[in-house]
Design an enzyme around this catalytic site. Structure first.
Site, PDB file in Angstrom:
ATOM      1  N   ILE A 709       0.826  -1.216   0.000  1.00 51.06           N
ATOM      2  CA  ILE A 709       0.000   0.000   0.000  1.00 51.06           C
ATOM      3  C   ILE A 709       0.853   1.255   0.000  1.00 51.06           C
ATOM      4  CG2 ILE A 709      -2.002  -1.043   1.109  1.00 51.06           C
ATOM      5  CD1 ILE A 709      -1.023   0.090   3.772  1.00 51.06           C
ATOM      6  N   GLY A 710       2.163   1.107   0.040  1.00 49.82           N
ATOM      7  CA  GLY A 710       3.034   2.274   0.017  1.00 49.82           C
ATOM      8  C   GLY A 710       4.481   1.856   0.058  1.00 49.82           C
ATOM      9  N   LYS A 716       9.079  -1.021   1.999  1.00 50.55           N
ATOM     10  CA  LYS A 716       7.687  -1.085   1.568  1.00 50.55           C
ATOM     11  C   LYS A 716       6.754  -1.239   2.759  1.00 50.55           C
ATOM     12  CE  LYS A 716       8.672  -3.097  -2.976  1.00 50.55           C
ATOM     13  NZ  LYS A 716       8.423  -4.226  -3.895  1.00 50.55           N
ATOM     14  N   ASP A 837      11.503  14.711  10.322  1.00 55.00           N
ATOM     15  CA  ASP A 837      10.977  14.472   8.976  1.00 55.00           C
ATOM     16  C   ASP A 837       9.462  14.696   8.960  1.00 55.00           C
ATOM     17  OD1 ASP A 837      11.061  13.937   6.295  1.00 55.00           O
ATOM     18  OD2 ASP A 837      11.134  11.761   6.509  1.00 55.00           O
TER      19      ASP A 837
END
Length: 1013
Positions: A709-710, A716, A837
């Protein structure tokens, strides 16, 4: 003389001057000086070349130059143009805040009488041409707050009469030109906030006329201050903040007898405080903070009779504060975060101008001066984390301006003076962890501007006064670990801003008032270890922001209300050791709890299926009516007897098992290597942070490329649907090649992203931080298992075709949720955590669009938070979000996160990405600033947002502007950001805060680094 002479073009002047006698040339010059920038119109087709070229060469989106019409007889009435009253020639061009863009208008240098150019706060770009030296009569050049780049032209020194050169807040790079040693009349040199390197050159000592030298916020190479700079005997301001300076202040600086402001803060300077400063008779301000000065304070402070501000915080100083320093007419004395020992001298109370006294985090002891505040208009008083004793001086607020009273972690005793109950200006009170006793004055509870009242960990007694309703601005009430008695007054329900009530470990009695249900901002209600009775009020279900409910160890009774299960963000529920009866509401299964404790009550009936598992055994102990659902839950007599037999059998089995284990060690070793998933991954280590209903092998079975999903730089992310129907997100981090090791490792700690994220998230419990369920290390690959967020990341949703799902109220809620998560990291964690971040892709959204901060792979635990920003060995963060000072100083603190959060606010308001081809090299921050100045707020706001919310959006945009301030000190704390966002959502006047108090935000592109010289 013929009128046509006033219409000469440059080429005509050259031709004629070659043919005339020298005595006529001066007359021609007069005519030419008039004709260069204007003309008397005799024919509408004629144009003046200089003015036309100037205007045509620029972008003027706001029409600032619309009245520049070359058909006019004279330009002296044009915007920004000033002419000499006699000759009518142009002598000044001031286009400040004009939103102009383009290259530097070198055409201006054709104006022979031009003495001043100010292009402050525009968008002039490219490099500054060498031909700038053609402005021969220029005395003042101000190009600050633009986008100029490249080296500073060495030809500037060829302008003979230049006195003021201000190039602040551009992108100039390289070294300070050696030709600058040739300036003879220069009085102001301001190169603040550029990208200059090399060192601060000794040849600047040749500029003997210099009055102000400002080189702060440049990434110079580490170096010592050149002793030759002591020859600048006319110098009044020396501003060298963030210049990578080392060593001590040279002895020669004693010659700077006219110096008023000496600022060498935020460097790496060391040694003792130099006695040379005592020769600076006119000094008003000394800024030494955030260096490595050590040793005791030297004698000689009485010589500095003009000194008003002295800040030596965040150093390594020791010893007492000298009496003579305290006897000066200081307006601010800041000695925090040092190693000061000794007493706070009585003489400090004699300072008639002292309004700020900070000496926290030292080893000072004894009593406070008895007259403190009697003669001084004290506003901020912070002596936290020392060894002070005695009572609070009753005169602290005699001048009626005291705003902050911070005394935590000392040994103060006695009562709170009644006079402080009349101090209506107080907005922050922290008396935690002392030995105070007695009753709190009734008026003290009702101070109207206090937003934090912290009286915890003392021996206060008496009751909470009903007058607390007057504390209309109160957001945090912390009175735990005292001896308060009586009931909780119902008037507490009228304080709409309350976010936290912590009153545990007292002797409070009576019922919890039903008015608690009115506090729709309440996130934490902690009343454990009191003598409360009665039922939980039914209105508890209206507290939609409630994150923690802890009522343990009281005498509460009745049934647990069903509506507790409707609290959307509740993750900590402790009702243990009370007298609750009846069934456990099935609605509790709707909650995503980190902590559930209903033990030692009188509950009966069935345990809700979600919790009827062995891992929840401890949550239900001591409830005889719940025995049947979890085997072994009850501990009656028969159970004890049976337990004895079980122990005997266990002992025999263990004895036999020892023999058996020796025989199967080899087999076990083979089995561990054989037990792999379908993908061949060996499970080496499994660690869970919550009670789980699944195993590591089930997680691994769900890892498949079809469930991705990303993905990101670290690995991943998969969606895993487990056998019990639960959905989790799994991040897979696989071993990188050696060339990738550096990007995979948190350079500040030497740990990889897996270790950093596990250490960080494993100990965090907050509704706006993504939950880490467990982790496992499989050698080549590592896995992090999180709660699943069905709406993905804010960045993906906001910048996709589904962005219409995010209306303005939803976006504002997301901003507030994310701000509360960051505020917890910065202020609620000890030591604080800097995310490093912060971006929209690291803000995840649950099914109701509640926001969670995620991805802590580069987070930094600031173990030396009191030393300010910590240097990193490489940049961490994402393009478009990185704070400007972090990009070239590699120093990280909470202010870096705040800048990044400001960019996220801009994304939410504009609907645009932080980096977009339309912006060129500017980025979203500059695009917003330029847009506000040039076209107004309507062209900045996302057109998909409902215009009915324009006022609220404008307030949030103001908050974003504060967050992205170029100067880190001007950015508000995340705690203040949360407060401002709450006020914006409530529709109240937005309060804008900076380090030193509450002020209006800076003009949109106005760099607060600007310092008056």
């Amino acid at each position: 003389m013929d009128r046509s002479l006033y219409q000469l073009q440059p080429r005509d002047f050259i031709k004629i001057s070659l043919q005339l006698h020298p005595c006529c040339i001066d007359m021609l010059k007069h005519c030419f000086s008039f004709s260069l920038c204007h003309r008397r119109v005799t024919n509408s087709t004629r144009r003046d070349s200089t003015c036309s070229e100037f205007k045509l060469g620029l972008s003027d989106p706001s029409g600032y130059l619309s009245d520049w019409n070359d058909r006019d007889d004279t330009p002296c009435g044009w915007t920004g143009i000033t002419c000499d009253s006699l000759s009518r020639s142009v002598n000044s061009v001031d286009l400040t805040n004009a939103s102009l863009a383009g290259p530097f208008p070198i055409f201006l240098c054709r104006l022979p009488s031009l003495a001043s150019i100010s292009l402050y706060n525009n968008n002039f770009n490219s490099s500054l041409p060498l031909s700038i030296s053609n402005c021969r009569n220029l005395r003042s050049l101000n190009l600050s707050e633009n986008l100029l780049e490249g080296p500073i032209p060495y030809t500037l020194a060829e302008i003979p009469n230049l006195t003021h050169l201000i190039l602040q807040a551009n992108s100039f790079s390289g070294v300070i030109p050696a030709s600058f040693a040739l300036f003879r009349r220069l009085q102001t040199l301001n190169l603040v906030s550029n990208f200059l390197n090399g060192t601060i050159p000794a040849f600047l000592s040749n500029l003997t006329s210099l009055k102000s030298l400002a080189l702060a916020y440049n990434p110079f190479n580490p170096s010592r201050l050149a002793p030759e700079l002591g020859n600048l005997t006319n110098l009044e301001t020396l501003w060298l903040t963030h210049c990578n300076l080392e060593g001590s202040i040279p002895e020669s600086f004693g010659q700077l007898s006219r110096l008023i402001d000496l600022d060498v803060s935020n460097n790496m300077m060391s040694g003792t405080i130099p006695t040379v400063i005592f020769r600076l008779k006119n000094i008003v301000q000394i800024e030494f903070y955030n260096n490595s000065f050590s040793g005791e304070f030297p004698a000689g402070w009485s010589n500095l009779t003009e000194l008003r501000r002295f800040d030596a915080s965040m150093n390594e100083l020791a010893g007492p504060i000298p009496n003579e320093l305290c006897e000066l007419p200081l307006e601010s004395l800041n000695l925090c975060d040092n190693k000061l020992v000794g007493l706070l001298p009585e003489s400090i109370a004699l300072s008639p101008n002292l309004n700020e006294l900070k000496v926290f985090n030292n080893r000072l002891h004894g009593s406070l001066p008895s007259q403190l505040g009697k003669n001084s208009p004290l506003q901020i008083f912070d002596v936290s984390s020392n060894q002070f004793s005695g009572e609070i001086p009753a005169s602290l607020c005699d001048k009626g301006v005291l705003e902050q009273l911070l005394l935590i972690h000392n040994s103060f005793s006695g009562t709170i003076p009644a006079s402080l109950g009349k101090c209506k200006t107080l907005n922050r009170v922290r008396l935690r962890n002392n030995r105070f006793s007695g009753e709190v004055p009734a008026e003290f509870w009702s101070l109207p501007h206090v937003d934090l009242l912290d009286l915890g960990e003392n021996s206060f007694s008496g009751s909470i006064s009903y007058m607390i309703s007057g504390a209309s601005n109160l957001s945090v009430l912390y009175i735990s670990k005292n001896q308060f008695t009586g009931t909780i007054p119902k008037e507490i329900g009228s304080i709409a801003n309350l976010v936290e009530i912590s009153a545990s470990d007292n002797e409070l009695s009576g019922q919890i008032p039903s008015t608690i249900g009115n506090l729709d901002q309440l996130g934490r209600l902690v009343l454990r270890n009191n003598k409360l009775s009665g039922n939980i009020p039914m209105g508890i279900g209206s507290l939609k922001q409630l994150n923690e409910l802890n009522l343990a160890n009281n005498g509460l009774s009745g049934q647990i209300p069903d509506d507790i299960g409707s609290l959307p963000v509740l993750n900590y529920l402790d009702l243990s050791k009370n007298q609750f009866s009846g069934k456990i509401p099935l609605g509790l299964q709707n909650l995503k709890l980190n902590v559930l404790n209903l033990s030692y009550n009188r509950l009966s009936g069935d345990i809700p299926p979600l919790y009827a598992k062995d891992q929840y055994r401890d949550s239900f102990l001591g409830n005889p009516g719940l025995c049947g659902d979890i085997p072994g839950l009850c501990t009656g007599k028969n159970s004890v007897k049976n337990q004895g037999y079980l122990w005997l059998l266990s002992f025999l089995f263990i004895l036999a098992g020892i023999v058996f284990v020796v025989g199967v060690v080899w087999f076990g070793w083979k089995f561990l290597n054989f037990r792999k998933t379908k993908k061949g991954i060996t499970m080496l280590k499994w660690r869970s942070f919550h009670k789980l209903g699944f195993s590591e092998f089930e997680i691994l079975d769900c890892i498949d490329e079809d469930t991705v999903i990303g993905s990101g730089s670290s690995g991943k992310i998969y969606k895993a649907v487990l056998s019990n129907g639960e959905v989790v997100a799994v991040k897979k981090l696989c071993e990188r090649s050696k060339t990738d090791d550096e990007s995979f490792t948190n350079v500040s700690s030497g740990k990889d992203a897996f270790e950093v994220e596990v250490e960080t998230l494993g100990k965090i419990r907050h509704k706006n931080i993504v939950r880490l369920w467990c982790c496992c290390n499989a050698g080549d690959c590592k896995f992090l298992v999180y709660e699943y967020m069905p709406n993905g990341s804010l960045g993906d949703l906001l910048h996709s075709s589904k962005s219409d799902l995010l209306d303005w109220p939803t976006r504002l809620r997301i901003a507030l949720d994310a701000a509360e998560g960051l505020s917890y990291l910065h202020h609620g964690c000890v030591p604080p955590i800097v995310h490093r971040d912060v971006k929209s892709n690291n803000i995840l959204l649950d099914a109701e669009f509640g926001a969670r901060i995620s991805d802590f792979g580069v987070a930094k635990i600031v173990k030396t938070v009191n030393r300010g920003a910590e240097p990193m060995s490489a940049i961490a963060g994402s393009c478009g979000y990185i704070a400007p000072e972090y990009a070239y100083t590699l120093r990280v603190n909470e202010k870096s996160d705040i800048y990044s959060f400001g960019v996220v606010i801009f994304e939410l308001v504009t609907g645009r990405r932080p980096i977009d081809p339309e912006f060129g090299e500017k980025g979203l921050v500059m695009w917003v600033c330029n847009g506000l100045d040039q076209t107004g707020i309507d062209h900045v706001i996302d057109p998909n947002l409902d215009s009915a919310f324009k006022e609220q959006i404008s307030k949030v945009l103001d908050i974003g502007l504060l967050c992205v301030s170029s100067l880190p000190l001007h950015r508000p704390s995340m705690r203040r950001v949360v407060k401002m966002l709450q006020e914006a959502r409530a529709g109240s006047k937005t309060r804008r805060a900076t380090k030193d108090g509450e002020v209006s935000p800076p003009h949109c592109c106005e760099d607060p680094l600007m310092k008056e010289v």
